[in-house]
Design an enzyme around this catalytic site. Structure first.
Site, PDB file in Angstrom:
ATOM      1  N   LEU A 102       0.925  -1.240   0.152  1.00  0.00           N
ATOM      2  CA  LEU A 102       0.039  -0.118  -0.015  1.00  0.00           C
ATOM      3  C   LEU A 102       0.754   1.046   0.123  1.00  0.00           C
ATOM      4  O   LEU A 102       0.394   2.175  -0.570  1.00  0.00           O
ATOM      5  CB  LEU A 102      -0.897   0.194   1.125  1.00  0.00           C
ATOM      6  N   ASP A 157       2.944  15.231  16.054  1.00  0.00           N
ATOM      7  CA  ASP A 157       3.387  15.145  14.608  1.00  0.00           C
ATOM      8  C   ASP A 157       1.999  15.160  13.784  1.00  0.00           C
ATOM      9  O   ASP A 157       1.814  14.414  12.664  1.00  0.00           O
ATOM     10  CB  ASP A 157       4.274  14.115  14.233  1.00  0.00           C
ATOM     11  N   GLY A 172      10.275   0.399   6.210  1.00  0.00           N
ATOM     12  CA  GLY A 172       9.917  -0.544   5.476  1.00  0.00           C
ATOM     13  C   GLY A 172       8.461  -0.595   4.905  1.00  0.00           C
ATOM     14  O   GLY A 172       8.125   0.902   4.512  1.00  0.00           O
ATOM     15  N   LYS A 173       7.603  -1.386   4.568  1.00  0.00           N
ATOM     16  CA  LYS A 173       6.624  -1.350   3.944  1.00  0.00           C
ATOM     17  C   LYS A 173       5.370  -1.309   4.518  1.00  0.00           C
ATOM     18  O   LYS A 173       5.516  -1.878   5.495  1.00  0.00           O
ATOM     19  CB  LYS A 173       6.732  -2.498   2.808  1.00  0.00           C
ATOM     20  N   VAL A 174       4.196  -0.868   4.014  1.00  0.00           N
ATOM     21  CA  VAL A 174       2.870  -1.027   4.522  1.00  0.00           C
ATOM     22  C   VAL A 174       2.094  -1.861   3.301  1.00  0.00           C
ATOM     23  O   VAL A 174       2.193  -1.486   2.268  1.00  0.00           O
ATOM     24  CB  VAL A 174       2.214   0.144   4.659  1.00  0.00           C
ATOM     25  N   SER A 212      10.448   4.921   5.229  1.00  0.00           N
ATOM     26  CA  SER A 212      11.750   4.644   5.603  1.00  0.00           C
ATOM     27  C   SER A 212      12.052   3.389   6.217  1.00  0.00           C
ATOM     28  O   SER A 212      13.111   2.696   6.239  1.00  0.00           O
ATOM     29  CB  SER A 212      12.442   5.803   6.369  1.00  0.00           C
TER      30      SER A 212
END
Lengths: 446, 362
Positions: free
Chosen positions: A100, A221, A106-108, A104
């Site tokens: 998706l 944030d 890793g992946k989703v 930085s």
């Protein structure tokens, strides 16, 4: 992309260099010299096939280039593809789907809970990558701790945490969302939302913030990049990597560290104050977020981070454009007060005139739909093709260029929905769906 | 209105345990009027999230009034438990009837009577812009009058939001074993931006058609993920009779999809007997047509509850037909003096009364 994903074979026919192409050449039958190319479709005799590996195909391409005066004629039925296997992978009880997004750390990826069939998103964290990010591991630990306690409609839910020690990976299983406000803004005209739409998101953000601040949690944030939308358009505050749980017994909401994104930082952090009010940081960032959603701009801009922080630290914010109207203008000015003590609390904002009354959709304005870069318009599950591979493994694995063209001829270039395919109940169509998994239309054939 | 006081109820027997062990249903006598009622006792402590669902169940049932929706009478808290009182549905749920007396499914006319009542309930619910989301035989209860009443409203969802109609996108709250998924429509399970609406209930009704007629729940024996892909690809469960279930050779897919999940299916002998029953019988074409219409993959093509009520299938129902006569072997729920556990519980509750302290003196 991996060049092996699809390779040009004959000079006259090519598949596009498209990420969506899911075929790899499995073999090429030795081209026949004669004009009368009477190869029978179907299974070729073993001795008439030359099996080539990738390197040999490279050489073949090279050869073709060197002797480019001579074109081998290759019949479309002789070019055999193998559908790139959608290998079904399970992590715990979850079936993995497509990527998706990428960060930085890793992946989703999308996942499907194989028991409840609930769609999920998983943040895959690699220890190796995490170590390279300042405070990386620490932030993840804090995020997990916080998300375990928090439960609110507008705060992302951490559903599950899994570890794979062997692969040094951590999986944070979250609620499934269809889009990030940031991506939607970037894709929209003027990089902003109609006020009506921004109002909808902002009020949900306020509900989430009210809950967080009530729980003694400061997010630190808040920005469009950390606001997600679910399938039913519920806003979810995400990424608690730099969030902080305040001391429950202290009457103040003092914080000492700020690590948020520069453009959304308040003057006190830009100026490097040693301690500051935590909740008022979120108010400022929410103000910048609202400013950004409604104008497409930022109250402070700078060529680089240093200039930007300098501007925030020293200067006054760009006044809200008068076109926003007096109510929204006044709200933004109030939220973006340089002195944290003068900024309103969430409760005060909720009572503000602009928040209380829903702005109408102006003529010419249109709602921006959540669109992610990879999925289709309906955000259909990307796990289903993997499940199809798993449950109907007998699916046709090899098919030829000719099949592909015939399919294209019938289906045209429109996307065939699974519903369409299944209502026409011919087995042939089903077979094609196996092999193509709905990806076919992305292939452009000359 | 019944009194919300445990002392006015005399428990007579245990009907069933349900909701994954967090609730038990008792039959009870409401002493002031000698009325038979059902008392559902929840152990709310076990899960906070479940408590909101129970609350929602009560709220929706208070709001809805229809002869084919299980009425809500009252509720109260006693000790650590929540009690919800409903009229007693003497013949229990259709699932219980199938499990205990009709492994091979109910007679077609009985199916027609039940399905008509369920459709009337759905027609009403859909007009109120609710999607039920758990239409299944275990949520269809049969009263002494032979009327079927729909229960299980805790998973219902309103399509109204801020005064406007909207489509739904999320799965209903999960039940303890995720069994509810078997009845859900493909578009609901897909969870995409297109979403789903009341026509999803019509699909579930189609699954209930098969459940009532076949005795077994379609997809009960296949892995959940395969059930999903099968539905998404449009494969429809079928009513089993000589036209759909030829005797000699069964392909494996059929076998696995239509094995009964309880009782009879466990033994090879029972399974063979069931197959013979299916192969020997013939259900009407209009019944097949009704279930096919309801189970269409594309929700746009499915008829509404109102349209289905006018379906030819229901023309076989005569005014004189009544369900209890058709399901004669089903024993109504009766007070069971030998039900030790109920008696024990009664004992426990009276113990608690003794402990009850009336006057606190601070």
């Amino acid at each position: 992309m991996d060049p092996r994903m699809c390779r040009k074979i004959s000079s006259s026919e090519s598949l596009p260099e498209d990420e969506n192409v899911e075929y790899e050449v499995s073999n090429i039958m030795a081209p026949q010299e004669s004009e009368e190319n009477f190869l029978i479709e179907g299974s070729p005799e073993p001795n008439s096939v030359t099996w080539l590996d990738d390197d040999q195909i490279d050489e073949l391409d090279l050869n073709l280039d060197q002797t480019n005066l001579l074109f081998h004629r290759v019949d479309s039925a002789d070019i055999i593809y193998r559908s790139k296997k959608k290998k079904c992978k399970m992590v715990g009880k979850y079936v993995m789907g497509d990527v998706l997004g990428e960060g930085s750390y890793g992946k989703v990826k999308e996942m499907l809970d194989s028991e409840s069939l609930c769609r999920r998103a998983v943040k895959i964290l690699k220890k190796r990558k995490l170590r390279r990010i300042p405070n990386g591991e620490q932030n993840v630990q804090r995020e997990i701790q916080l998300l375990r306690i928090l439960r609110h409609k507008n705060v992302i839910e951490l559903v599950d945490v899994m570890y794979n020690d062997e692969k040094q990976k951590m999986y944070l299983v979250m609620e499934f969302c269809v889009g990030v406000l940031q991506d939607m803004l970037e894709a929209s005209p003027g990089k902003k939302f109609p006020q009506k739409q921004a109002h909808n998101y902002f009020t949900q953000l306020l509900d989430g913030l009210e809950y967080l601040h009530g729980q003694g949690v400061v997010h630190k944030d808040i920005k469009p990049g950390n606001l997600l939308l679910t399938l039913d358009q519920t806003l979810k505050i995400t990424d608690f990597g730099v969030a902080e749980a305040l001391d429950m017994f202290s009457p103040e909401d003092t914080c000492y560290t700020g690590q948020g994104s520069p453009a959304f930082q308040p003057p006190e952090i830009a100026n490097g104050a040693e301690q500051f009010s935590g909740t008022k940081v979120d108010i400022w960032s929410s103000g910048v977020t609202l400013y950004n959603m409604t104008t497409g701009r930022y109250p402070y801009e700078g060529d680089n981070v240093y200039r930007l922080l300098e501007a925030i630290g020293r200067g006054e914010p760009a006044p809200p454009p008068p076109a926003l109207g007096p109510a929204l203008g006044a709200l933004l000015t109030h939220m973006l007060k340089r002195d944290p003590a003068l900024r309103p609390s969430v409760h005060q904002i909720k009572r503000h005139a602009w928040v209380q009354a829903q702005p109408p959709l102006e003529p010419g304005e249109r709602f921006i739909q959540p669109r992610s870069r990879r999925s289709d318009e309906l955000h259909t599950s990307t796990v289903i093709p993997y499940l199809v591979e798993r449950h109907y493994a007998s699916a046709q694995e090899y098919f030829t260029e000719r099949d592909l063209r015939n399919d294209m001829g019938e289906g045209g270039s429109r996307t065939m929905s699974t519903a369409e395919l299944s209502d026409g109940e011919s087995t042939q169509q089903k077979r094609r769906w196996h092999s193509s998994c709905g990806r076919l239309p992305s292939c452009r054939l000359t | 209105m019944l009194n919300p006081d445990i002392n006015d109820y005399q428990l007579t027997s245990i009907i069933t345990e349900c909701c994954g062990g967090i609730a038990v249903v008792y039959s009870a006598l409401y002493k002031p009027t000698d009325r038979n009622v059902a008392l559902k006792r929840y152990f709310v402590d076990k899960s906070k999230e479940k408590a909101t669902l129970i609350q929602q169940d009560i709220m929706i049932r208070k709001e809805l009034q229809h002869p084919n929706i299980l009425p809500y009478l009252t509720s109260f808290v006693h000790g650590k438990e929540l009690y919800v009182v409903s009229p007693l549905m003497t013949f229990g749920s259709c699932r219980d009837i199938l499990d205990r007396y009709f492994h091979e499914g109910l007679p077609e006319l009985a199916c027609a009577l039940i399905l008509r009542d369920v459709l009337l309930a759905l027609q009403y619910l859909h007009r109120q812009l609710y999607v039920h989301r758990s239409v299944r035989a275990s949520h269809v209860l049969i009263g002494a009058d032979g009327l079927a009443r729909l229960s299980g409203l805790r998973s219902a969802a309103s399509m109204m939001s801020r005064g406007r109609r909207r489509t739904l996108h999320l799965l209903p709250p999960p039940d303890h074993d995720n069994a509810n998924l078997m009845w859900l429509s493909p578009e609901l399970l897909e969870q995409n931006l297109k979403g789903y609406d009341e026509r999803s209930d019509i699909y579930s009704l189609g699954v209930v058609c098969c459940e009532l007629a076949n005795g077994a729940v379609p997809f009960a024996e296949v892995p959940t993920t395969l059930m999903l892909t099968e539905k998404v690809r449009g494969s429809r469960p079928q009513l089993l009779d000589c036209s759909t279930f030829p005797e000699p050779s069964l392909d494996d897919e059929m076998k696995s999809m239509y094995n009964t999940d309880s009782g009879v299916g466990d033994t090879a002998e029972g399974e063979a007997r069931l197959r013979r029953v299916y192969a020997a019988r013939k259900l009407s074409d209009s019944f097949h047509h009704l279930s096919d219409m309801a189970l269409q993959r594309d929700p746009e093509k499915r008829p509404s509850a109102t349209q289905l009520l006018n379906h030819a299938f229901f023309r076989q129902v005569r005014r004189s037909d009544c369900l209890p006569g058709l399901i004669g072997r089903v024993k109504p729920i009766k007070p069971d003096p030998n039900d030790m556990s109920a008696l024990l519980l009664q004992q426990k509750m009276s113990d608690m009364e003794i402990e009850k302290i009336e006057d606190w003196d601070f």
